[in-house]
Design a protein around this motif. Structure first.
Motif, mmCIF file in Angstrom:
data_model
loop_
_atom_site.group_PDB
_atom_site.id
_atom_site.type_symbol
_atom_site.label_atom_id
_atom_site.label_comp_id
_atom_site.label_asym_id
_atom_site.label_seq_id
_atom_site.Cartn_x
_atom_site.Cartn_y
_atom_site.Cartn_z
ATOM 1 N N PRO A 25 -9.553 -21.923 -25.694
ATOM 2 C CA PRO A 25 -8.252 -22.060 -25.017
ATOM 3 C C PRO A 25 -8.185 -21.289 -23.702
ATOM 4 C CG PRO A 25 -8.075 -20.555 -26.863
ATOM 5 C CD PRO A 25 -9.478 -21.096 -26.903
ATOM 6 N N PHE A 26 -7.400 -21.833 -22.776
ATOM 7 C CA PHE A 26 -7.121 -21.148 -21.521
ATOM 8 C C PHE A 26 -6.053 -20.086 -21.750
ATOM 9 C CE2 PHE A 26 -8.530 -25.330 -19.761
ATOM 10 C CZ PHE A 26 -9.659 -24.854 -19.108
ATOM 11 N N ARG A 27 -6.174 -18.960 -21.039
ATOM 12 C CA ARG A 27 -5.198 -17.876 -21.121
ATOM 13 C C ARG A 27 -4.330 -17.884 -19.862
ATOM 14 N NH1 ARG A 27 -7.301 -13.354 -20.403
ATOM 15 N NH2 ARG A 27 -9.390 -14.037 -19.795
ATOM 16 N N SER A 28 -3.032 -18.004 -20.047
ATOM 17 C CA SER A 28 -2.116 -18.034 -18.911
ATOM 18 C C SER A 28 -2.067 -16.677 -18.218
ATOM 19 C CB SER A 28 -0.719 -18.433 -19.379
ATOM 20 O OG SER A 28 0.225 -18.308 -18.338
ATOM 21 N N THR A 29 -1.861 -16.712 -16.911
ATOM 22 C CA THR A 29 -1.732 -15.468 -16.140
ATOM 23 C C THR A 29 -0.349 -14.861 -16.268
ATOM 24 O OG1 THR A 29 -1.058 -16.661 -14.143
ATOM 25 C CG2 THR A 29 -3.420 -16.288 -14.468
ATOM 26 N N GLY A 30 0.604 -15.622 -16.827
ATOM 27 C CA GLY A 30 1.975 -15.146 -16.924
ATOM 28 C C GLY A 30 2.774 -15.385 -15.668
ATOM 29 N N SER A 31 2.140 -15.909 -14.635
ATOM 30 C CA SER A 31 2.823 -16.221 -13.385
ATOM 31 C C SER A 31 2.846 -17.736 -13.213
ATOM 32 C CB SER A 31 2.112 -15.542 -12.214
ATOM 33 O OG SER A 31 2.773 -15.800 -10.996
ATOM 34 N N ASN A 32 3.280 -18.192 -12.052
ATOM 35 C CA ASN A 32 3.216 -19.626 -11.742
ATOM 36 C C ASN A 32 2.820 -19.802 -10.287
ATOM 37 O OD1 ASN A 32 5.643 -19.755 -10.005
ATOM 38 N ND2 ASN A 32 6.802 -19.475 -11.914
ATOM 39 N N ILE A 33 2.533 -21.012 -9.930
ATOM 40 C CA ILE A 33 1.963 -21.286 -8.609
ATOM 41 C C ILE A 33 2.969 -21.009 -7.489
ATOM 42 C CG2 ILE A 33 2.631 -23.729 -8.521
ATOM 43 C CD1 ILE A 33 -0.207 -24.286 -7.419
ATOM 44 N N LEU A 34 4.271 -21.073 -7.767
ATOM 45 C CA LEU A 34 5.267 -20.781 -6.740
ATOM 46 C C LEU A 34 5.294 -19.294 -6.406
ATOM 47 C CD1 LEU A 34 8.280 -23.075 -7.746
ATOM 48 C CD2 LEU A 34 6.685 -23.368 -5.860
ATOM 49 N N LYS A 35 5.170 -18.452 -7.442
ATOM 50 C CA LYS A 35 5.128 -17.007 -7.199
ATOM 51 C C LYS A 35 3.862 -16.624 -6.436
ATOM 52 C CE LYS A 35 7.847 -15.759 -11.292
ATOM 53 N NZ LYS A 35 7.843 -15.035 -12.595
ATOM 54 N N THR A 36 2.752 -17.288 -6.747
ATOM 55 C CA THR A 36 1.498 -17.012 -6.042
ATOM 56 C C THR A 36 1.626 -17.349 -4.565
ATOM 57 O OG1 THR A 36 0.264 -17.502 -8.060
ATOM 58 C CG2 THR A 36 -0.964 -17.538 -5.998
ATOM 59 N N SER A 37 2.399 -18.374 -4.239
ATOM 60 C CA SER A 37 2.558 -18.786 -2.844
ATOM 61 C C SER A 37 3.363 -17.785 -2.034
ATOM 62 C CB SER A 37 3.232 -20.161 -2.779
ATOM 63 O OG SER A 37 3.576 -20.495 -1.459
ATOM 64 N N GLY A 38 4.418 -17.204 -2.616
ATOM 65 C CA GLY A 38 5.279 -16.283 -1.891
ATOM 66 C C GLY A 38 6.728 -16.746 -1.931
ATOM 67 N N THR A 39 7.603 -15.967 -1.289
ATOM 68 C CA THR A 39 9.034 -16.261 -1.303
ATOM 69 C C THR A 39 9.394 -17.194 -0.151
ATOM 70 O OG1 THR A 39 9.444 -14.065 -2.202
ATOM 71 C CG2 THR A 39 11.347 -15.252 -1.300
ATOM 72 N N PRO A 40 10.121 -18.277 -0.429
ATOM 73 C CA PRO A 40 10.454 -19.236 0.636
ATOM 74 C C PRO A 40 11.636 -18.822 1.490
ATOM 75 C CG PRO A 40 11.319 -20.014 -1.437
ATOM 76 C CD PRO A 40 10.553 -18.758 -1.751
ATOM 77 N N CYS A 41 12.411 -17.805 1.028
ATOM 78 C CA CYS A 41 13.575 -17.329 1.784
ATOM 79 C C CYS A 41 14.631 -18.411 1.950
ATOM 80 C CB CYS A 41 13.157 -16.788 3.154
ATOM 81 S SG CYS A 41 11.977 -15.433 3.055
ATOM 82 N N ARG A 42 14.783 -19.251 0.977
ATOM 83 C CA ARG A 42 15.845 -20.246 0.940
ATOM 84 C C ARG A 42 16.430 -20.223 -0.471
ATOM 85 N NH1 ARG A 42 14.668 -20.393 5.580
ATOM 86 N NH2 ARG A 42 14.676 -22.155 7.036
ATOM 87 N N PRO A 43 17.724 -19.887 -0.623
ATOM 88 C CA PRO A 43 18.295 -19.792 -1.975
ATOM 89 C C PRO A 43 18.105 -21.059 -2.804
ATOM 90 C CG PRO A 43 19.813 -18.907 -0.336
ATOM 91 C CD PRO A 43 18.696 -19.545 0.418
ATOM 92 N N VAL A 44 18.183 -22.216 -2.158
ATOM 93 C CA VAL A 44 18.030 -23.466 -2.896
ATOM 94 C C VAL A 44 16.637 -23.573 -3.498
ATOM 95 C CG1 VAL A 44 18.033 -25.979 -2.679
ATOM 96 C CG2 VAL A 44 19.741 -24.631 -1.465
#
Length: 878
Positions: free
Chosen positions: A798-817
């Protein structure tokens, strides 16, 4: 004009040794009909008269032929069939251009098609569209069964296992499956004659092979049109401005009813009727008429038509009209042998949609009211009624069918009344304002106003070809292949990689070499029909299939560290929304969420990419949820299956001469082979049947195991102590003696172990999703398969999750929406971020029936993270 023709004819024939103009008696009443032509005409009319007195044969109006008759008094079937070879057609001349659209809409089926033998056809007696359809409906019913003589089931030669019929079938199937021309078949027949005894019954020539299959020729109607003016013609257009033009367009109409009977006789037990479902799924489209589709004898149809170029060096195009049976499950519905070909237009000009579609729509309307009967085998004779659910086409064909402006014109959206904005020679559809959907009453008022004042109102030019058959709005859903993939996704890729945008924040041009390197290293599962290709060199050649794989699987992991966070988060809205809309089942909450994502994606486009990015395809994203709620997931109403058949249709043409006849014969052969196989099932050797069934399939070497089939070699082996301990968690009766193998075929899916590699190493189906012992879905890598007393077992790491997701890895978009999606678990449903596997990771024993599907794994060269993306559905070939 008559004087000019006469002078031309006289001058042409005056020179000795020249034949002169051909068939001058057609347009010059003073010219006598040649004796041989007159004899042929009399013979043909006698045969037609004999057929008209038979049981249900097509009624043809015979005429008296003498030396003074001229073009207006000759029935089209007399002149049009004079030079036909073995492919015979009913050639019909009719006048559609003097018939108003209102008259077309009000045409009904009548039984007044019989004309007395003494009646002559004059200028005022040209058959209308209604008469044409009456003749079409009154044509003879063809028997569902093939009539084969007992001699065809004799051995090919004394002592042979294969019969004569089986040999004919195998040779023609080889031609069809390998797309071989008859010149190659001629050489194959000569070679087979050397291998077989002299007293064999093989077809000695291609002629005998074609003659056998021509006996099962279905009914077709061929109509010829002038490419210059579009008028129906007999042999050559008589208009002065068209006299020098030799180009003609040909319309072939095939027997729709016979094809439906053939498909239904094979899949009668596979038909589905309406059932209540809380989710949007495969048969959501049947809920639009629950009373009608509650009966198994009532089937729904999906229509498609589209133009395609036949040659790279010619303007000749094909416009086929297809039908699919909506009641069949997708894996059966999408097969090429289950698609009905109603008509094919072959020519240099685009067809008039009234001419192309109206007779077909009227025939379907007749089948909706009256139905048709066929032999359903053990279930006896069944009477089936049909209903056309919707038509799925691209924007260009949709505008022609709906009789409205193209997408780049004012009010070019076929779904709403958005007028668009003309800016720098482009029609832009900017977000921010909601426009009403088109309704029947609004459409009727717009057409009435346009006819009154001679203008185009709300983009509508007049009554559409679908009027009275399909609803203008719901009857033409959006095709996600053209809208999302070839529209929005390809536009974004071009913007990201174009040199003129290299200074923009969204440009990835300087990272292209790294992206290409990671892309070309990928080993996708075998469900992906195409290997990854370079963006920098091959983007302009990418097919829609490659764009779909890029959108759903490759793009997010490859762009996570390349696109700025704001642009990446914005792009992930489209990725996740399409994952939802392409799922096998969609709940109401997921549908609302995907709609919200698409609207946010559309609203941010002008800010991030400028107004020029707000094309008609971007605007249509806002209408996709409407059609998903109406008809089901996007893959249920896409053109992918039809586009695949377009390619098969083009491959039926092997030369530039007599294209219509080549297509007609190949379609007949395809239908005959489908029916002939079931005739051979109980009368042919097992070896030939296996060859016919798997002639182009990799499953010849499959062996039955406890669950599914093992592909390739099966070896006896011993489990290691750790493997035995893990396997005994499933059953304590398992011992160390097991059979091992590399590949498993189960539930119409292929899975490989990590030890298996195909010839080129470009595919890997060892990554899968499965249900663990706690009933939770997990993802892993298959290490090996075993078959034992418990059943078939897969050992999975089985694969072990990092506990994060790809959006967090990318960074903050600075848009509330956009920020709200970072903390959501939604992204992990489609794209799991996991640690790479190591030799010390544990291995689980999972029952093979618990394996759900293949997965695509993307691992970047510079980041110690891999991304696992699950396939949204199992019905599309990615």
């Amino acid at each position: 004009m008559a004087e000019n023709i006469e002078n031309t004819s006289t001058s042409s024939t005056s020179s000795k040794g020249t034949r002169g103009p051909y068939r001058t008696y057609i347009y010059d009443s003073t010219r006598p009909i040649p004796r041989t032509s007159s004899w042929r005409n009399r013979k043909r009319m006698a045969m037609d008269a004999e057929c008209s007195n038979g049981d249900g044969a097509l009624n043809v109006s015979p005429i008296e032929i003498d030396g003074s008759c001229h073009a207006e008094s000759i029935h089209p079937s007399v002149v049009g069939n004079e030079d036909m070879d073995e492919n015979q057609y009913e050639t019909t001349q009719f006048d559609l251009f003097n018939t108003s659209s209102d008259e077309m809409e009000e045409s009904n089926i009548s039984d007044d098609s019989n004309i007395s033998d003494d009646s002559n056809i004059s200028d005022n007696d040209d058959p209308s569209l209604e008469d044409l359809f009456n003749d079409y409906c009154s044509s003879s019913e063809y028997d569902d069964d093939l009539e084969l003589s007992d001699d065809m089931f004799l051995p090919l030669y004394p002592g042979a296992d294969i019969t004569v019929c089986g040999a004919y079938f195998a040779i023609m199937q080889l031609k069809s499956s390998c797309r071989l021309p008859f010149t190659t078949i001629r050489e194959i027949l000569s070679l087979l004659q050397l291998f077989c005894p002299k007293n064999n019954k093989l077809p000695s020539t291609v002629y005998h092979l074609r003659k056998f299959f021509s006996k099962f020729e279905s009914q077709k109607r061929k109509t010829t049109f002038c490419s210059s003016c579009g008028d129906p013609i007999i042999d050559k257009c008589q208009k002065l401005e068209c006299r020098d033009s030799r180009d003609v367009d040909v319309l072939i109409r095939l027997d729709t009813t016979l094809q439906l009977k053939t498909i239904l006789s094979r899949h009668w037990n596979d038909l589905n009727c309406f059932t209540e479902s809380p989710t949007l799924s495969t048969f959501t489209m049947l809920t639009q008429d629950q009373d009608f589709f509650s009966s198994r004898e009532h089937i729904g149809l999906i229509m498609n038509t589209d133009g395609m170029s036949l040659y790279k060096s010619s303007k000749v195009t094909l416009w086929p009209v297809y039908l699919e049976i909506a009641n069949l499950c997708p894996k059966i519905r999408f097969r090429q042998d289950n698609i009905v070909i109603c008509a094919v237009w072959v020519g240099r000009s685009q067809p008039n949609m009234q001419i192309l579609l109206t007779p077909i729509l009227e025939e379907l309307k007749h089948m909706n009211i009256v139905g048709f009967s066929f032999n359903a085998g053990p279930d006896g004779i069944k009477t089936v009624r049909v209903k056309l659910l919707f038509g799925i086409v691209d924007l260009i064909a949709k505008a022609k069918i709906l009789n409205m402006k193209q997408f780049n014109g004012h009010s070019g959206c076929p779904t709403c009344i958005h007028p668009g904005k003309h800016e720098r020679s482009s029609r832009l559809y900017l977000p921010g304002t909601s426009y009403l959907l088109r309704t029947p009453n609004r459409i009727e008022r717009a057409i009435r106003k346009g006819n009154k004042y001679g203008i185009i109102v709300e983009g509508l030019k007049g009554i559409s070809s679908l009027h009275g058959h399909l609803d203008f709005l719901s009857g033409m859903p959006i095709d996600y292949m053209h809208c999302v993939l070839e529209g929005v996704v390809k536009s974004l890729l071009k913007a990201w990689t174009d040199s003129k945008y290299s200074t923009k924040a969204f440009s990835i041009r300087r990272h292209l070499s790294v992206i290409d390197s990671n892309l070309l290293r990928l080993t996708p599962p075998h469900e992906f029909t195409r290997s990854p290709r370079s963006i920098s060199t091959d983007l302009s050649y990418w097919k829609a299939n490659e764009l779909r794989v890029w959108l759903l699987f490759y793009s997010a992991p490859l762009l996570v560290k390349v696109l700025p966070p704001l642009y990446f988060h914005h792009y992930l809205l489209l990725v996740c929304a399409m994952h939802i809309f392409l799922s096998e089942e969609i709940g109401d909450a997921d549908c609302d969420l995907a709609e919200e994502m698409l609207m946010n994606f559309y609203n941010f486009l002008p800010e991030l990419y400028g107004n020029k990015s707000c094309t008609i395809n971007a605007h249509l994203l806002s209408h996709i949820p409407y059609f998903v709620r109406l008809w089901g997931p996007c893959w249920t109403h896409s053109t992918f299956s039809f586009e695949s058949h377009n390619g098969a249709l083009k491959r039926m043409v092997h030369s530039t001469r007599r294209v219509a006849e080549q297509l007609s014969f190949s379609i007949d052969v395809k239908m005959t082979l489908q029916k002939l196989y079931y005739e051979l099932e109980n009368r042919e050797s097992d070896s030939l049947l296996k060859y016919l069934q798997f002639s182009r399939h990799s499953l010849r070497s499959m062996k039955k195991v406890s669950q599914g089939y093992a592909i390739g070699t099966v070896n006896s082996d011993h489990l290691s102590p750790s493997e035995l301990q893990e396997a005994q968690k499933l059953s304590s009766a398992i011992t160390g003696e097991v059979n091992t193998f590399y590949r498993l075929y189960i539930n119409d899916k292929m899975f490989h172990s990590i030890s298996y590699r195909d010839g080129e190493g470009r595919r890997s189906s060892c990554h899968c999703s499965y249900i663990n012992s706690n009933g939770v879905e997990g993802y892993g890598e298959i290490q090996k398969f075993i078959d034992c007393s418990f059943g078939t077992i897969a050992f999975i790491k089985p694969f072990r999750s990092t506990g994060s997701n790809i959006l967090k890895t990318s960074g903050t978009p600075c848009r509330p929406v956009l920020d709200q999606y970072m903390e959501s678990s939604l992204i992990s449903r489609f794209i799991l971020e996991a640690h790479p596997l190591s030799n010390t990771d544990p291995v689980l024993a999972v029952a093979a029936k618990k394996i759900v599907s293949n997965c695509c794994v993307v691992q970047l060269s510079c980041v110690p993270i891999l991304y696992v993306i699950k396939l949204p559905n199992h019905f599309e070939h990615h």
